[in-house]
Design an enzyme around this catalytic site. Structure first.
Site, mmCIF file in Angstrom:
data_model
loop_
_atom_site.group_PDB
_atom_site.id
_atom_site.type_symbol
_atom_site.label_atom_id
_atom_site.label_comp_id
_atom_site.label_asym_id
_atom_site.label_seq_id
_atom_site.Cartn_x
_atom_site.Cartn_y
_atom_site.Cartn_z
ATOM 1 N N ASP A 101 0.819 -1.219 0.000
ATOM 2 C CA ASP A 101 0.000 0.000 0.000
ATOM 3 C C ASP A 101 0.851 1.266 0.000
ATOM 4 O OD1 ASP A 101 -2.018 -1.813 0.354
ATOM 5 O OD2 ASP A 101 -2.921 -0.799 2.072
ATOM 6 N N HIS A 132 3.677 -2.506 3.098
ATOM 7 C CA HIS A 132 3.704 -1.126 2.610
ATOM 8 C C HIS A 132 4.930 -0.853 1.742
ATOM 9 C CE1 HIS A 132 0.701 -0.869 5.782
ATOM 10 N NE2 HIS A 132 0.213 0.169 5.108
#
Ligand code: NI
Length: 280
Positions: free
Chosen positions: A91, A233
């Site tokens: 992300d 991430h």
């Protein structure tokens, strides 16, 4: 005795000075011509020899243009209804880490799913293009990481649509997949975002919180089940460090690493909120 009459010099003697003069003048003229001829022709010749092969020299000496790496070989299609699969997801990118992360994934032969924010897509369109070129799946993660529940539903969905448009502009790829920031969604927002499906996760590596490669790896290996969607991430450098261990560990556990859509044998339909894929 009077002075001896001066005898006339013979003709050949009289012409000696003339001959010498002419010869001398000739020499002078010759010596004037001699040095000038080579000096004139030398630079011309030198210039010619420098300029003529120059193009060949240039093309020979020019540094080889960096050839684009060949695209990774297509993977064998994996049937996640028959083998246990998990999906790595990243992300918040693209970010300054993206190139290193993509290099790692390429080296490991893993295809992942990237949930990009719209504002980062427009800042790093080349990285989005590379995500696609490397065979990954690209999807949206809101425009600027706002909790969709805290926006008016119409605004939240407009931002999601703008993000999808930015992804299309950067990569040519259409996506209906959205990961709501903070996992924050409700039925009102989902219903408002017609044509989209929300992709959540059921394994949080907590990379954003711990910034610790060993802990990231532990969460990924200990919390995964067949069909898991694993949250990581793009923006966390330790995630890149952890990746080789995560991938090797998951493979040792028997998992195939796939993209989110590959968890299903048929295309993902709009209007859903999904936390994990099916499992055999
Ligand atoms: Ni996020």
């Amino acid at each position: 005795m009077g002075p001896q009459p001066r005898s006339r010099p013979p003709l050949w003697q009289a012409s000696v000075p003339l001959i010498i003069g002419v010869f001398g003048a000739g020499l002078v003229a010759f010596s004037l011509i001699l040095p000038t001829t080579p000096t004139l022709s030398a630079p011309v010749a030198a210039k010619a020899t420098i300029t003529a092969p120059a193009p060949a020299e240039v093309s020979k000496q020019a540094p080889p243009s960096p050839l684009p790496e060949p695209p990774p070989p297509p993977q064998e299609p994996i049937d996640c209804s028959k083998v246990p699969c998990v999906a790595l997801t990243f992300d918040d990118g693209p970010s300054p880490n993206s190139a290193g992360l993509l290099d790692q994934l390429r080296a490991l032969g893993v295809k992942a799913t990237f949930f990009n924010t719209g504002q980062n897509v427009v800042n790093h369109p080349d990285q989005v293009k590379r995500q696609v070129d490397d065979g990954h799946v690209v999807a949206g993660h809101s425009w600027n990481h706002t909790d969709m529940r805290k926006q008016k539903p119409g605004k939240a969905c407009d931002d999601a649509a703008r993000t999808a448009e930015a992804i299309r502009n950067a990569s040519g790829v259409e996506t209906i997949l959205v990961r709501p920031p903070y996992g924050g969604w409700n039925q009102t927002v989902l219903s408002a975002c017609q044509g989209m499906t929300f992709i959540l996760w059921n394994v949080d590596t907590l990379d954003w919180s711990t910034h610790d490669a060993a802990k990231i790896t532990d969460h990924a290996l200990n919390d995964s089940k067949p069909g898991s969607i694993i949250l990581m991430h793009d923006t966390v450098p330790e995630t890149v460090d952890a990746l080789p261990g995560v991938v090797a560990g998951l493979r040792d556990l028997g998992y195939a690493l796939v993209t989110v859509p590959e968890l299903w044998t048929s295309p993902i339909t709009p209007g859903q909120a999904i936390y994990s894929g099916p499992h055999p």
